[in-house]
Design a protein around this motif. Sequence first.
Motif: not given
Length: 298
Positions: A158-163, A137-139, A116-127
């Motif tokens: 740019s590929p991204l990473a989230f700790d 770490t999500i990449l 429901s909360t808008p997030l980057l797709d990569g972050l959402k799938y990583g979570l």
Amino acid sequence: MRLTHFIFLLSFLTIVASCDNSLETDKRYAEEKSIESYISSKKWSYTKSNGVYCSPQSQSYGYEVNFGDTILFWYKGYTITSPILVFDSNIKSVAIEAKLDTMVRKFEPLRAVIGSTPLLDGLKYGLLLCRENQKATILFPSNLGFGDSYVGPVMPWSPLAFDVEIIYLNGPGKVNEQNLFRTINLSEYTLHSSGLYYQQVVDTGLVRPTETGKVFGSYTVKLTGGQEIESFATTTEPITLSNLTPHAVRIGFTLSSVGGTVKIIAPSPLAYGKKGTPKVSPYTPVEVTVKLDSIKTN
């Protein structure tokens, strides 16, 4: 002539679209190789799903993040190609070090309802690959991030990473299972730090294996209603505990003394998780019985 011209134009556009798709595929492939190279340089393990890589930085037996769950988490977002740039964080010390604008940010855990909360797709799938009380770490490649857009200092493609660190999780699956747990008589069990409950049926007082050990013995997994899900026994080839699933079985062996028997009631994060199996519904606790015959010593 018009029809011929139309067919030619249609064919041309199809070729252009095909080339664009090929370029997108090549770009994504190159970015994935860049991500895998970055992970390899860190000597991290990872899982991959929906084009997203997740490298756990701490062990957790907490509930897996699922759609509909409410979570609170800390994060740091950054690029992984040189020069590495931190472009966002809700951690004040990180924001100050990266010289981010501290006036426009809230330095508190981000609350998100997954799906429901808008997030980057990569972050959402990583979570969705993470667990409660876990650092990871999500990449992910740019098609799941900012794509071809400039966002602050982040270049297009740019590929991204989230700790991330997930400090709270609640959702319908977890609530329903915890309500079920309250109906189980656990008076003769001891709560383990992992979240399972165990009972020493036979404790010989002899040595116990570690999670990296190899053992001989047997185990049975049942639903709390008594239906058997799986069982295994060996006297010839040892069981490698580090490869053993469900987690509850592996932990059960480490709680067992040689010649002993341990009985366990385990919540789903230590069993078959949020997805379940053809035999086990999602968010279902199980009963595990482990018998340890001996420990392989060489």
